[in-house]
Design an enzyme around this catalytic site. Structure first.
Site, PDB file in Angstrom:
ATOM      1  N   HIS A   1      -2.787   7.797   6.382  1.00  0.00           N
ATOM      2  CA  HIS A   1      -2.998   6.555   5.637  1.00  0.00           C
ATOM      3  C   HIS A   1      -4.478   6.187   5.734  1.00  0.00           C
ATOM      4  CE1 HIS A   1      -1.827   2.930   3.638  1.00  0.00           C
ATOM      5  NE2 HIS A   1      -2.253   2.156   4.629  1.00  0.00           N
TER       6      HIS A   1
ATOM      7  N   HIS B   1      -9.597   2.280  -0.656  1.00  0.00           N
ATOM      8  CA  HIS B   1      -8.156   2.085  -0.541  1.00  0.00           C
ATOM      9  C   HIS B   1      -7.623   1.715  -1.924  1.00  0.00           C
ATOM     10  CE1 HIS B   1      -4.259   1.149   0.693  1.00  0.00           C
ATOM     11  NE2 HIS B   1      -4.472   0.368   1.732  1.00  0.00           N
TER      12      HIS B   1
ATOM     13  N   CYS C   1       0.804  -1.225   0.000  1.00  0.00           N
ATOM     14  CA  CYS C   1       0.000   0.000   0.000  1.00  0.00           C
ATOM     15  C   CYS C   1       0.834   1.270   0.000  1.00  0.00           C
ATOM     16  CB  CYS C   1      -0.940   0.003   1.206  1.00  0.00           C
ATOM     17  SG  CYS C   1      -1.758  -1.571   1.483  1.00  0.00           S
TER      18      CYS C   1
END
Length: 1003
Positions: A316, A353, A181
């Protein structure tokens, strides 16, 4: 609190100078910003083109199933303009769509940075791409019977970066980064380091993520990380897991000092970045508070900022209970002593995401926030998770947009990867020095645009018209920016402009009207070969070129230079005569020097604008400025000689004149020979002869011609130029000519004294200039010989077009264009707009002018124009994945059913050529079509394998094998024999036809 600038030693800052992106619900940066500012939701149902959600869905998330049928998906990820990048349909269909998306986005990001992508070819520009998923490969590399060379090169992480480097011919570092990620923010970190080390001067950094299968969603569900509604809810009491998203983003990075030096617009500045790893913690997939806190601290230290300097942080923010808690504690470890809490948010609430693209999504959000000086509210912030104790940690969620105060603002950006690789970046707003002064209105420019096809040009004209119609921007910087960024393609458009609103209207008209488009667009075959024709006496007028003098600093400087060279030899300033509109400019003693000054100044001006002559011709006194252009002598020598010529002619007795006769010179020779004081003054065409001499003698000739039915015309001149009456001045003129001298022209000069090209042993010396005074002007002969040299354009140099009409009467070669730098409609004073039209015409026909020289410094400011609009005619995708049984997917290329096919050959504007019949041609065409993925109808003899059809060495080898089999050749052809014949389909057919014939004869 100390300011960040006080903490910076050597400037190691990186400027974000360009960007482009596509995210769910946001097809471009403007839409992305709008989505953020309205707290929009880009999440929706899984599209039918991905996987059939019901086949994999279980609300309880049972084994092998996902607990949601929603996620963030971009629209039309299958669209790819393969023709733009010269990629064959077969290769495009085999390519991972992530590679295709990155090609589009990288191109548009560079344009957004004010950089023509083609201008970076061969440079050390680096490419750094974050990517963590390669589901296309999972779908295609498991069917071994269908693996081709294209499928192999169309997959693999490395190719996401390498595709960009290859197609843009970039020589810097090129690498794909997979740290899960955090991949794309780590890519930014590596790009910044490469810039600071001098490894590259430009860097493209980005990330991409496309969801093709439910595999990762199933993993998230089985790991207890998936949100049932498919939405991330960062730091919210409703947070219940990850919702998947996709997208692509690219930023263009430069060292700040370089960006400032080049006057580039800057979105934001990266002050420092840091990357670390969790190491061994409480699980390889679990985040680590202390490592996150350490990466924050390291980034602050490298950026030279204190935690209290940071106004907001893009977190995040996955929306998982554990992830949000650890991230808040890591931030709180550094910010819990703040007087004023730091704002916190996460774009994942809007998009989901985006995994490998998460870091770049956050970076672009922060850059836009700093650019617009407002931080968007964080979606789901209204239901803050009380368990996080944000206030105690010195944090607050943004429930409404945050206006940033004047001055420098600092922001943070976090991206944490599953597996433990953490990244953080510190950004600040662009420095005040990056803001350029306002541009005064009233400027003039040439708006240029290029595209691969006429249809692509229309599409992009509409995009530019739409963008300019919404903005109030000065036309000069708009045009200058278009000159820098929008070139490089084969179809060219150029339009002079003095007003942005009017420009927008004309762009739309050109896009919608074929006739208007034809006026301003062309597809040049090469660079222009330009001939300069210099006007002679008779073209002068009071105030000639005065407006151009006022409006063009370059022309003004060169006209003043010529005037200064002439002034020692005249009792008047020709410049002042011109500017004052003095009628004495018609006196020969001033006419000839004034015309020379105008010719010299126009030549020098055009030369500095990148318009240089390949061939030269001067009509009578026009040869003086032509001689200077050819390097025969310098300005001071030419000025002395032309001033002496005009003065000596003015001093001759009156009584002479000139008569224009619409008849061939041969029919007039007998009449002229009978009059010793009359000569042939000029031969301007087959039916255009000028007689010059004693007025009474001319009257006698005129009476004879009138009796023959010829309508003659007496020219308004003071003396009988180029006639025997010039003899009394020759002795005194020759003395000056001997002192001035002259040499061999350094450029081809077609002499109107000789009526042909001067040979290498023929100087334009004193003898030449003395002969020039009385000799006939053989314009027609010289021009016809010049036409044989193959000019594409004649540019007339003088105060008004005179020779252009003569050229047309000579029946010049087809396609020869005549232009004039000061050609204005009748009654309109020529000036800078008319010089702009000349540059526009030459640019359309293949010239690349020195655009910087045309614009004043105040206009040379980079403005962001609408990016290139790619074609959506071609679609390349896979069949949807089914659960039971698992089907092998097959890449399919689709085009809209209603749209006519767009053959590659359309770019060449050629139909199918000759020589495409017979068994050899059929075999070659079938093989080319099969290897490239084309239909036979899309091919023609002129289709170039590499430049038009996108072939490479691997495809050529496959092509060779297929043709050999189709023609049943007894033995393989050596590659070295084939290589010289790969220019086009036609040359390939000829080669194999010869081989086939040779085999047949031998047998």
């Amino acid at each position: 609190m100390s300011t960040p600038a006080e903490k910076t030693g050597p400037d190691r800052r990186i400027a974000v100078v360009g960007l482009d992106c596509r995210f769910p619900g946001a097809p471009d940066p403007a839409a992305y910003w709008d989505l953020l500012m309205r707290s929009g939701d880009g999440v929706g149902q899984v599209p039918d083109t991905r996987w059939l959600g019901a086949d994999f869905y279980s609300p309880e998330g049972e084994e092998g199933r996902t607990n949601t049928t929603e996620g963030g998906f971009i629209a039309d990820p299958d669209v790819f303009d393969n023709e733009f990048f010269t990629i064959s349909p077969r290769e495009a269909a085999a390519m991972d769509p992530q590679q295709r998306l990155l090609l589009h986005t990288a191109w548009r990001a560079l344009e957004n940075a004010g950089v023509a992508p083609s201008s970076l070819a061969g440079t050390r520009t680096g490419v750094f791409v974050g990517i963590m998923g390669n589901e296309w490969a999972q779908l295609h590399l498991t069917d071994y019977d269908r693996i081709t060379a294209q499928v192999g090169s169309g997959n693999g992480y490395c190719m996401t970066a390498n595709r960009i480097s290859y197609h843009l011919d970039l020589k810097g570092p090129s690498l794909a980064v997979d740290t899960a990620c955090s991949s794309s923010l780590v890519a930014v970190h590596l790009a910044g380091n490469a810039l600071l080390s001098g490894e590259c001067d430009y860097a493209l950094a980005g990330g991409v993520n496309v969801q093709l299968t439910p595999a990762l969603g199933i993993f998230y569900t089985q790991a207890g990380l998936s949100a049932p509604d498919g939405r991330c809810k960062p730091f919210s009491s409703e947070a219940d897991g990850i919702g998947r998203g996709e997208g692509v983003g690219v930023v263009v990075l430069r060292r700040l000092e370089d960006a400032l030096a080049d006057g580039q617009q800057i979105y934001a500045v990266i002050r420092g970045t840091a990357v670390n790893q969790d190491g061994r913690s409480n699980g390889i997939t679990a985040p680590n508070r202390w490592s996150q806190q350490e990466v924050l601290s390291a980034a602050y230290q490298r950026a030279g900022v204190e935690p209290a300097d940071v106004a907001f942080t893009e977190g995040h923010g996955t929306g998982t209970e554990l992830g949000d808690m650890i991230e808040v504690k890591a931030l709180g470890g550094l910010h819990n002593r703040r007087e004023k809490p730091m704002a916190l948010g996460s774009v994942k609430g809007n998009l989901g995401h985006t995994e490998g693209a998460a870091g770049i999504a956050g970076l672009i959000k922060v850059a836009l926030a700093l650019h617009h000086r407002v931080v968007p509210a964080s979606r789901f912030a209204t239901k803050e998770n009380g368990k996080l104790n944000l206030t105690r940690h010195g944090l607050k969620l943004l429930k409404a947009p945050l206006r940033l105060p004047a001055g420098t603002s600092v922001a943070g950006l976090s991206s944490f990867g599953m597996g433990g690789t953490n990244a953080h970046a510190v950004l600040e707003s662009a420095p005040a020095g990056a803001v350029r002064p306002a541009v005064p209105e009233g400027s003039v420019g040439v708006f240029t645009l290029s595209a691969t096809t006429p249809e692509a040009l229309r599409r992009n004209l509409l995009a530019q018209a739409g963008e300019l119609g919404k903005r109030r921007v000065p036309v000069g910087p708009v045009c200058w920016s278009s000159n820098r960024v929008k070139g490089g393609h084969r179809v060219r458009f150029a339009l002079p402009a003095a007003d942005t609103a009017e420009l927008a209207v004309k762009l739309r008209q050109a896009a919608e009207d074929e006739e208007v488009l034809g006026q301003y667009a062309a597809q040049p075959a090469g660079r222009p070969r330009t001939a300069f024709f210099y006007t002679g006496q008779g073209a002068q007028s009071p105030a000639m070129t005065a407006r151009l003098y006022r409006e063009s600093p370059r022309y003004r400087a060169h006209l003043e230079e010529a005037d200064a060279a002439l002034r020692p030899h005249l009792d008047e300033s020709v410049l002042q005569l011109i500017l004052s509109g003095d009628e004495r400019v018609h006196l020969t003693r001033y006419t000839q020097p004034a015309l020379f000054a105008v010719g010299y100044a126009l030549t020098r001006t055009l030369d500095e604008l990148g318009v240089a002559p390949a061939l030269l011709l001067g009509h009578s006194v026009g040869e003086y400025a032509a001689a200077v252009a050819a390097g025969v002598f310098g300005l001071p020598e030419a000025a002395r000689l032309i001033a002496a010529r005009g003065a000596l002619m003015q001093a001759l007795p009156s009584g002479g004149g000139m008569l224009s006769v619409p008849a061939p010179v041969a029919e007039l020779r007998e009449l002229v020979d009978a009059e010793p004081l009359v000569g042939i003054g000029a031969v301007n065409g087959p039916q255009g002869t000028v007689l010059s001499g004693d007025l009474k003698a001319l009257e006698r000739i005129d009476a004879v011609l009138l009796a023959r039915g010829l309508e003659t015309k007496r020219l308004q001149v003071s003396h009988a130029f180029h006639s025997p009456l010039m003899a009394p001045m020759l002795e005194r003129f020759s003395l000056v000519a001997e002192e001035v001298g002259g040499g061999i022209p350094k450029l081809p000069v077609y002499s109107t004294v000789r009526g042909r090209l001067l040979r290498d042993d023929e100087p334009m010396d004193a003898a030449y200039w003395v002969e020039h005074v009385g000799a006939p002007v053989l314009f027609a002969e010289a021009a016809e010989r010049l036409f044989e040299a193959g000019p594409t354009h004649v540019v007339e140099i003088g105060p008004r077009p005179v020779l252009s009409g003569l050229v047309r009467r000579l029946r010049p070669p087809a396609g020869l264009r005549t232009l004039h730098p000061a050609q204005a409609p009748r009654g309109e004073e020529p000036g800078l707009p008319h010089l702009a039209e000349l540059l526009a015409a030459l640019h359309r026909d293949g010239l690349n002018p020195a655009w910087d020289a045309f614009y004043p410094e105040a206009d040379r400011q980079a403005l962001r124009l609408a990016p290139y609009v790619f074609s959506d005619a071609h679609r390349y995708w896979s069949k949807p994945v089914r659960r039971n049984p698992v089907a092998v997917v097959e890449a399919v290329a689709e085009a809209p059913a209603a749209a006519a096919p767009q053959p590659v050959s359309a770019r060449l504007t050629l139909g199918r050529g000759a020589g495409l019949t017979g068994p050899t041609a059929e075999a070659v065409l079938a093989a080319v079509a099969q290897v490239g993925g084309y239909t036979v109808a899309e091919l023609n003899a002129h289709s170039r394998l590499y430049e038009d059809l996108g072939f490479d060495s691997v495809m050529v080898m496959e092509l060779k094998t297929r043709i050999e089999k189709k023609l049943a050749l007894p033995e393989a052809i050596p590659v070295q024999d084939l290589l010289p014949h790969l220019g086009s389909v036609g040359t390939l057919i000829t080669f194999f036809e010869e081989r086939r014939t040779r085999v047949t004869v031998a047998s």
